[in-house]
Structures are given as C-alpha cells and as structure tokens.
Design a protein around this motif. Structure first.
Motif, PDB file in Angstrom:
ATOM      1  N   PRO A 189      76.604  45.877  11.888  1.00 29.65           N
ATOM      2  CA  PRO A 189      75.209  45.857  11.842  1.00 29.65           C
ATOM      3  C   PRO A 189      74.404  45.087  13.071  1.00 29.65           C
ATOM      4  O   PRO A 189      73.210  45.437  13.348  1.00 29.65           O
ATOM      5  CB  PRO A 189      74.863  45.187  10.383  1.00 29.65           C
ATOM      6  CG  PRO A 189      76.184  45.559   9.801  1.00 29.65           C
ATOM      7  CD  PRO A 189      77.214  45.671  10.541  1.00 29.65           C
ATOM      8  N   ASN A 190      75.003  44.044  13.639  1.00 34.53           N
ATOM      9  CA  ASN A 190      74.426  43.501  14.483  1.00 34.53           C
ATOM     10  C   ASN A 190      74.118  44.392  15.928  1.00 34.53           C
ATOM     11  O   ASN A 190      73.178  44.219  16.504  1.00 34.53           O
ATOM     12  CB  ASN A 190      75.469  42.307  15.170  1.00 34.53           C
ATOM     13  CG  ASN A 190      76.590  42.712  15.635  1.00 34.53           C
ATOM     14  OD1 ASN A 190      77.565  43.299  15.214  1.00 34.53           O
ATOM     15  ND2 ASN A 190      76.937  41.984  16.912  1.00 34.53           N
TER      16      ASN A 190
ATOM     17  N   ARG B   6      73.893  47.781  15.603  1.00 35.71           N
ATOM     18  CA  ARG B   6      72.978  48.636  15.149  1.00 35.71           C
ATOM     19  C   ARG B   6      71.588  48.122  15.361  1.00 35.71           C
ATOM     20  O   ARG B   6      70.351  48.755  15.736  1.00 35.71           O
ATOM     21  CB  ARG B   6      73.155  49.149  13.835  1.00 35.71           C
ATOM     22  CG  ARG B   6      74.481  49.938  13.666  1.00 35.71           C
ATOM     23  CD  ARG B   6      74.837  50.414  12.282  1.00 35.71           C
ATOM     24  NE  ARG B   6      75.887  51.134  12.161  1.00 35.71           N
ATOM     25  CZ  ARG B   6      75.791  52.404  11.795  1.00 35.71           C
ATOM     26  NH1 ARG B   6      74.582  52.928  11.386  1.00 35.71           N
ATOM     27  NH2 ARG B   6      76.889  53.338  11.766  1.00 35.71           N
ATOM     28  N   ARG B   7      71.269  46.805  15.038  1.00 31.59           N
ATOM     29  CA  ARG B   7      69.966  46.221  15.280  1.00 31.59           C
ATOM     30  C   ARG B   7      69.388  46.138  16.897  1.00 31.59           C
ATOM     31  O   ARG B   7      68.644  46.454  17.026  1.00 31.59           O
ATOM     32  CB  ARG B   7      70.015  44.707  14.956  1.00 31.59           C
ATOM     33  CG  ARG B   7      69.999  44.470  13.346  1.00 31.59           C
ATOM     34  CD  ARG B   7      69.584  42.987  12.864  1.00 31.59           C
ATOM     35  NE  ARG B   7      70.738  42.295  13.131  1.00 31.59           N
ATOM     36  CZ  ARG B   7      71.701  42.199  12.214  1.00 31.59           C
ATOM     37  NH1 ARG B   7      71.915  42.925  11.374  1.00 31.59           N
ATOM     38  NH2 ARG B   7      72.782  41.229  12.493  1.00 31.59           N
TER      39      ARG B   7
ATOM     40  N   PRO C 255      69.371  50.910  17.624  1.00 28.00           N
ATOM     41  CA  PRO C 255      69.133  51.210  16.417  1.00 28.00           C
ATOM     42  C   PRO C 255      69.084  52.903  16.187  1.00 28.00           C
ATOM     43  O   PRO C 255      69.095  53.372  15.019  1.00 28.00           O
ATOM     44  CB  PRO C 255      67.541  50.941  16.336  1.00 28.00           C
ATOM     45  CG  PRO C 255      66.909  50.821  17.635  1.00 28.00           C
ATOM     46  CD  PRO C 255      68.181  50.211  18.303  1.00 28.00           C
TER      47      PRO C 255
END
Length: 136
Positions: free
Chosen positions: A51-52, A54-55, A58
């Motif tokens: 997730p880090n 993908r932030r 994006p």
C-alpha cells in the motif's frame, strides 16, 4: 528459581525468527513480480506492491514508468537468485536478491517486504546497486 525466570524473560524478548514457509512466501512475492516484469504483465507486477508504494504510484502506468526508468535490472532481469534474508519483526523482512541485468552486469537488490492483513507479503521498497563484476 530467579535464574530460570530471568532466562524465560530473556527468551521472550528475543525476536521470533521467520520459518521456512514465511521465507518462501516472501521470496515467492519477489519472484512473482520479477517474472511478471519479464512477461510484460504490468498489472500482476503492480499487484505485489505494498500500500505505501501504491500511494506514491497510484496507477499501473505510473508504477511501471518508475520501474522501467529507475530499476532497469529489476524490470528485465536475465536471471536472479536469493541471498541473505533478515527478519526485522514478525511482519517485516529484508531479502537480498542477486540480479543479472539485461546488460549482463550483476546487481544487488535489497527488498523490504511487509506481511499484509490478507496474509500476502508485499514489496514496500527496493534498493539497487551495481556490482563491479560481469556474469558469465
């Protein structure tokens, strides 16, 4: 009695070491991403990003643009093998990967991974450095 209690406290404070299944699962995530890169399966390669990551990136396109530009040996490796493994805590590990890039040079990639709530190890970062040797 006091010695036994002290020994028990010391043992409980030591970090737990990852078992073979956890190491293999983390390595499978790295290998899966590297194979996806080679196959130009960008969506699958992106699926291994934590997730880090993908932030910061994006979309699949922004992620792949970063990988192709800054991590060419990882993007299209000729071959790779796993080196040292280190558990930072029960949900965070570091895995060394020796990569032979498309240019025939050796590289050391140091991957960090985190165990996600779904039980999958996802890649949180990669540090890459060139080696001075050529693979034969």
């Amino acid at each position: 009695m006091r010695r036994a209690a002290l020994l028990a406290c010391l043992l409980m404070s030591l970090p737990a070491f990852a078992g073979e299944a956890e190491i293999k699962a983390a390595q499978d995530s790295i290998a899966g991403q590297l194979h996806a890169f080679r196959a130009d399966d960008n969506a699958t390669a992106y699926s291994y990003a934590a997730p880090n990551v993908r932030r910061i990136f994006p979309t699949v396109d922004t992620f792949m643009s970063m990988v192709a530009g800054a991590y060419k040996p990882v993007h299209k490796p000729q071959s790779f093998s796993f080196g040292k493994f280190q558990e930072m805590n029960p949900t965070s590990i570091i895995q060394q990967v020796i990569i032979v890039g498309a240019d025939g040079k050796d590289y050391e990639a140091v991957y960090t991974l985190e165990l996600q709530p779904d039980g999958i190890w996802r890649i949180t970062g990669v540090s890459l450095r060139a080696s001075n040797s050529l693979s034969t």
